[in-house]
Design a protein around this motif. Structure first.
Motif, PDB file in Angstrom:
ATOM      1  N   LYS A  28       0.794  -1.149  -0.026  1.00 27.13           N
ATOM      2  CA  LYS A  28       0.073  -0.041   0.118  1.00 27.13           C
ATOM      3  C   LYS A  28       0.738   1.346  -0.065  1.00 27.13           C
ATOM      4  O   LYS A  28       1.806   1.315   0.857  1.00 27.13           O
ATOM      5  CB  LYS A  28      -0.941   0.003   1.260  1.00 27.13           C
ATOM      6  N   SER A  47      -4.105   9.706   0.114  1.00 30.07           N
ATOM      7  CA  SER A  47      -4.982   8.466  -0.395  1.00 30.07           C
ATOM      8  C   SER A  47      -4.167   7.333  -0.593  1.00 30.07           C
ATOM      9  O   SER A  47      -2.948   7.358  -1.103  1.00 30.07           O
ATOM     10  CB  SER A  47      -5.483   9.006  -1.839  1.00 30.07           C
ATOM     11  N   TYR A  49      -3.289   3.539  -1.989  1.00 30.53           N
ATOM     12  CA  TYR A  49      -3.341   2.857  -3.414  1.00 30.53           C
ATOM     13  C   TYR A  49      -2.752   1.565  -3.367  1.00 30.53           C
ATOM     14  O   TYR A  49      -1.290   1.407  -2.632  1.00 30.53           O
ATOM     15  CB  TYR A  49      -2.461   3.662  -4.661  1.00 30.53           C
ATOM     16  N   ILE A  75      -6.673   3.981 -14.884  1.00 32.45           N
ATOM     17  CA  ILE A  75      -8.026   4.244 -14.641  1.00 32.45           C
ATOM     18  C   ILE A  75      -9.070   3.105 -15.286  1.00 32.45           C
ATOM     19  O   ILE A  75      -8.965   2.919 -16.447  1.00 32.45           O
ATOM     20  CB  ILE A  75      -8.611   5.506 -14.877  1.00 32.45           C
ATOM     21  N   SER A  77     -12.773   0.851 -14.854  1.00 28.93           N
ATOM     22  CA  SER A  77     -14.277   0.843 -14.515  1.00 28.93           C
ATOM     23  C   SER A  77     -15.124  -0.368 -14.996  1.00 28.93           C
ATOM     24  O   SER A  77     -14.733  -0.874 -15.807  1.00 28.93           O
ATOM     25  CB  SER A  77     -14.875   2.153 -15.394  1.00 28.93           C
ATOM     26  N   ASN A  78     -16.034  -0.653 -14.137  1.00 24.87           N
ATOM     27  CA  ASN A  78     -16.976  -1.791 -14.626  1.00 24.87           C
ATOM     28  C   ASN A  78     -18.237  -1.241 -15.154  1.00 24.87           C
ATOM     29  O   ASN A  78     -19.203  -2.227 -15.270  1.00 24.87           O
ATOM     30  CB  ASN A  78     -17.229  -2.814 -13.276  1.00 24.87           C
ATOM     31  N   ASP A  81     -18.813   1.590 -11.383  1.00 20.53           N
ATOM     32  CA  ASP A  81     -17.598   2.156 -10.268  1.00 20.53           C
ATOM     33  C   ASP A  81     -16.363   2.410 -11.151  1.00 20.53           C
ATOM     34  O   ASP A  81     -16.088   1.690 -12.035  1.00 20.53           O
ATOM     35  CB  ASP A  81     -17.304   1.193  -9.195  1.00 20.53           C
ATOM     36  N   THR A  82     -15.623   3.374 -10.687  1.00 21.22           N
ATOM     37  CA  THR A  82     -14.311   3.757 -11.427  1.00 21.22           C
ATOM     38  C   THR A  82     -13.173   3.706 -10.223  1.00 21.22           C
ATOM     39  O   THR A  82     -13.353   4.188  -9.143  1.00 21.22           O
ATOM     40  CB  THR A  82     -14.225   5.172 -11.898  1.00 21.22           C
ATOM     41  N   ARG A  83     -12.020   3.187 -10.472  1.00 21.54           N
ATOM     42  CA  ARG A  83     -10.862   2.892  -9.625  1.00 21.54           C
ATOM     43  C   ARG A  83      -9.697   3.186 -10.507  1.00 21.54           C
ATOM     44  O   ARG A  83      -9.433   3.228 -11.411  1.00 21.54           O
ATOM     45  CB  ARG A  83     -10.887   1.411  -9.266  1.00 21.54           C
ATOM     46  N   THR A  84      -8.576   3.747  -9.525  1.00 19.37           N
ATOM     47  CA  THR A  84      -7.245   4.232 -10.088  1.00 19.37           C
ATOM     48  C   THR A  84      -6.514   3.052  -9.320  1.00 19.37           C
ATOM     49  O   THR A  84      -6.417   3.128  -8.011  1.00 19.37           O
ATOM     50  CB  THR A  84      -7.004   5.454  -9.825  1.00 19.37           C
ATOM     51  N   ILE A  85      -5.724   2.535 -10.357  1.00 16.15           N
ATOM     52  CA  ILE A  85      -4.665   1.596  -9.892  1.00 16.15           C
ATOM     53  C   ILE A  85      -3.367   1.922 -10.073  1.00 16.15           C
ATOM     54  O   ILE A  85      -2.937   2.610 -11.435  1.00 16.15           O
ATOM     55  CB  ILE A  85      -4.829   0.152 -10.524  1.00 16.15           C
TER      56      ILE A  85
END
Length: 99
Positions: A28, A47, A49, A75, A77-78, A81-85
């Motif tokens: 993390k 934040s 990650y 970035i 998305s499904n 929802d959107t996620r940043t990896i």
């Protein structure tokens, strides 16, 4: 979608082990993020990650925090929802922390 961003890394921690028979292995990273303009707040927060396995921590373990780095993020998305990896973290040339 891939993007690169200059960031300030405030901290990181690896985690590896076994919980109820299920192995886990991750790192993390805590990156400084500005608070959204217009909110009744000011300043910045960190934040969290996920950054792959605990092996990634070895790459930054000896750096002194906070440090500047270039973050490569994706970035995803499904559709809802959107996620940043966090894909990669490339520290600027930084002296190692003092022992």
């Amino acid at each position: 979608m891939l993007l690169k961003s200059n960031v300030i890394v405030r901290g990181a921690r690896p985690s590896k082990g076994d919980y109820n028979g299920r192995p886990y292995d991750n790192t993390k990273v805590y990156i400084e993020t500005e608070i959204k303009a217009g909110e009744r707040a000011s300043g910045s927060v960190t934040s969290e990650y996920g950054w792959g396995s605990s092996d990634n921590y070895d790459r930054i373990e000896k750096l002194e925090y906070p440090f500047k780095a270039e973050a490569v993020m994706q970035i995803v998305s499904n559709g809802k929802d959107t996620r940043t990896i966090l894909i990669d973290l490339i520290p600027e040339k930084t002296a190692p922390k003092q022992a």
